[in-house]
Motif scaffolding. Sequence first.
Motif, short mmCIF file in Angstrom:
data_model
loop_
_atom_site.label_atom_id
_atom_site.label_comp_id
_atom_site.label_asym_id
_atom_site.label_seq_id
_atom_site.Cartn_x
_atom_site.Cartn_y
_atom_site.Cartn_z
N GLY C 120 0.85 -1.19 0.00
CA GLY C 120 0.00 0.00 0.00
C GLY C 120 0.87 1.23 0.00
N ALA C 121 0.34 2.32 0.53
CA ALA C 121 1.12 3.56 0.60
C ALA C 121 0.67 4.38 1.80
N MET C 122 1.60 5.07 2.40
CA MET C 122 1.27 5.95 3.52
C MET C 122 0.76 7.30 3.01
N VAL C 123 1.16 7.66 1.78
CA VAL C 123 0.74 8.92 1.17
C VAL C 123 0.17 8.61 -0.21
N ALA C 153 4.58 -6.19 2.00
CA ALA C 153 5.78 -5.46 1.57
C ALA C 153 5.55 -3.98 1.82
N MET C 154 6.26 -3.41 2.80
CA MET C 154 6.17 -1.97 3.10
C MET C 154 7.52 -1.51 3.62
N ASN C 155 7.83 -0.24 3.37
CA ASN C 155 9.08 0.32 3.87
C ASN C 155 10.33 -0.41 3.36
N VAL C 172 4.78 3.07 10.28
CA VAL C 172 5.61 2.09 9.56
C VAL C 172 5.21 0.69 10.00
N PHE C 173 5.63 -0.28 9.20
CA PHE C 173 5.34 -1.68 9.52
C PHE C 173 6.56 -2.31 10.17
N GLU C 174 6.31 -3.19 11.15
CA GLU C 174 7.41 -3.84 11.89
C GLU C 174 7.02 -5.27 12.20
#
Lengths: 177, 177, 177, 177
Positions: C120-123, C153-155, C172-174
């Motif tokens: 996805g996207a944060m912005v 899949a992020m960051n 963020v994802f952790e």
Amino acid sequence: MSEPGARGGSATPAAGPIRLLITGGTFDKAYDEISGRLDFKDTHLHEMLRLGRCRLELAVRTLMMIDSLEMTDADRRLIVESCRAAAEERIVITHGTDTMTDTARALGLEGLPKAIVLTGAMVPYAFGSSDGLFNLGSALSFVQVLPHGVYIAMNGRCFAWDDVAKNRDLGVFETRR
Amino acid sequence: MSEPGARGGSATPAAGPIRLLITGGTFDKAYDEISGRLDFKDTHLHEMLRLGRCRLELAVRTLMMIDSLEMTDADRRLIVESCRAAAEERIVITHGTDTMTDTARALGLEGLPKAIVLTGAMVPYAFGSSDGLFNLGSALSFVQVLPHGVYIAMNGRCFAWDDVAKNRDLGVFETRR
Amino acid sequence: MSEPGARGGSATPAAGPIRLLITGGTFDKAYDEISGRLDFKDTHLHEMLRLGRCRLELAVRTLMMIDSLEMTDADRRLIVESCRAAAEERIVITHGTDTMTDTARALGLEGLPKAIVLTGAMVPYAFGSSDGLFNLGSALSFVQVLPHGVYIAMNGRCFAWDDVAKNRDLGVFETRR
Amino acid sequence: MSEPGARGGSATPAAGPIRLLITGGTFDKAYDEISGRLDFKDTHLHEMLRLGRCRLELAVRTLMMIDSLEMTDADRRLIVESCRAAAEERIVITHGTDTMTDTARALGLEGLPKAIVLTGAMVPYAFGSSDGLFNLGSALSFVQVLPHGVYIAMNGRCFAWDDVAKNRDLGVFETRR
């Protein structure tokens, strides 16, 4: 080419600094990634003036950063008094488009011996598809040449404060019929 | 607010269509990914006018798409004749910045009964950091309020054709000293 | 370099088309200038794939265009069934970040013989400052090499569906601790 | 899910920092407004990693900032030795696309016990229409899951160093036939 008029106007670009008053509006909305909503952070004006390589002498002041739908009479009085108190004879005001005509009217009724141009944006500058930079260039140019009075600069056009309305269906500004 | 002058100027926005003549310049440079070089493809003007949500009545014509360093006398004559032949009284010309003053001079010497404003960009519109959109808004606004004459609109300012030079070290336009 | 495993994975890029399922999320949010709010119009995926000059064989389908905070169990079931029914063994899903881990879990529990990567996207991509294009390149790459399973899949990172959480303060994802 | 292999690869994302070596290329070209030409200034990598909200542990080093058409054997030796000397087992290299396959070959012949992925862009990141951000996300992802070896990541795909060529007519990378 100078045409001095009773209202202090000149049809050639005036010398002297221009005051740039920031009040927020869609122009300066930002996306907050934590909340997922649009809000206000710092103004983008300085970045836009850099991008436009603007070499005008400008006195930039942020009066407020709000959606113009939330503007109160007190906010409008602040804008009017800031214009009155400004040393500059030429002023550009960035403003939300929803109630821009209301603020233009409040200023128009004051009859200040100044050329004041309000502008804004239909899409936040933070978006790639914004009209903000175009409108900023437009307003800063109109204000250098128009005679004293209060105007709205949107859609490449310039409207007198007492003959303009926002067409809310189309999202453009037009003269009143 | 109208100040009729011998030169047909008016300090309030004029009615009637504006002619927009495109000649290329950095304004319209594109990156060719196969050759790795900058060149010209279609003009970006229409996209820029859409972005600016410009509601002016415009007659847009592409005269040429070249770097102004490559402009010949024949090219300049074509620009002059296009201005003379245009039905419109107000004309904006997009042009490379390197020889913009030369074309402004060629036009200025003609003394056409029109308001003509040349503008360009220091960075191609295709780049995110372009001044193109700001300058376009600026030029389209100046041309509506300036009296007949030939001008350059760059850096938010407006210069008479016979009092402007490009400062090649800084990449900005200034009045001559 | 092929490591056939019980779960059908391979450590080298797999051949065959990849299915790209679109569900909306911040990734695809657009700014509506008439209402002043964020909403959904057409997906930006095709434009992003063009920008990335992506030459993968992709089967793109829009399942829905919603904020993931509004996803219901029925919506999630649609996503699961679309993955089950897809002819492709490798699937990327664009999804809002707020409940991405919930959809990942629903898929993970199914144990489908496929490699499925959610991103996805944060912005919003429509903003100049979006992480969307980076995440799309990331997800499309991970899905070609990871063994069967469900991932986020992020960051720039890749997380197994059962060991990931969104840190809502930092956005963020952790991995879970 | 771990598949230990003779070549030290793993199909699940590896822990530990990734080294990011910058060599320039179209990826990092900038437009110089004074000269009107493309050249190199500071790398855009840090800005791109911020945009992508990349949370990987990265050791970023600029080796050179040149067009790959101007790369010499000495330059390639520097790249090879930098890879050999790096503490990291996983390396991404940004590189011009014109001779990317040559550098990939030089590295491939060394047989280093590392996963090395080269990437670049067909359009400079400074342009709005760049594939740079997509490719960066792609390369950083591939490098986390591919086994030791040398690869090129372009167009969303991943190629082994000894089976790739740049199709100069189309401006895309393909396997050799």
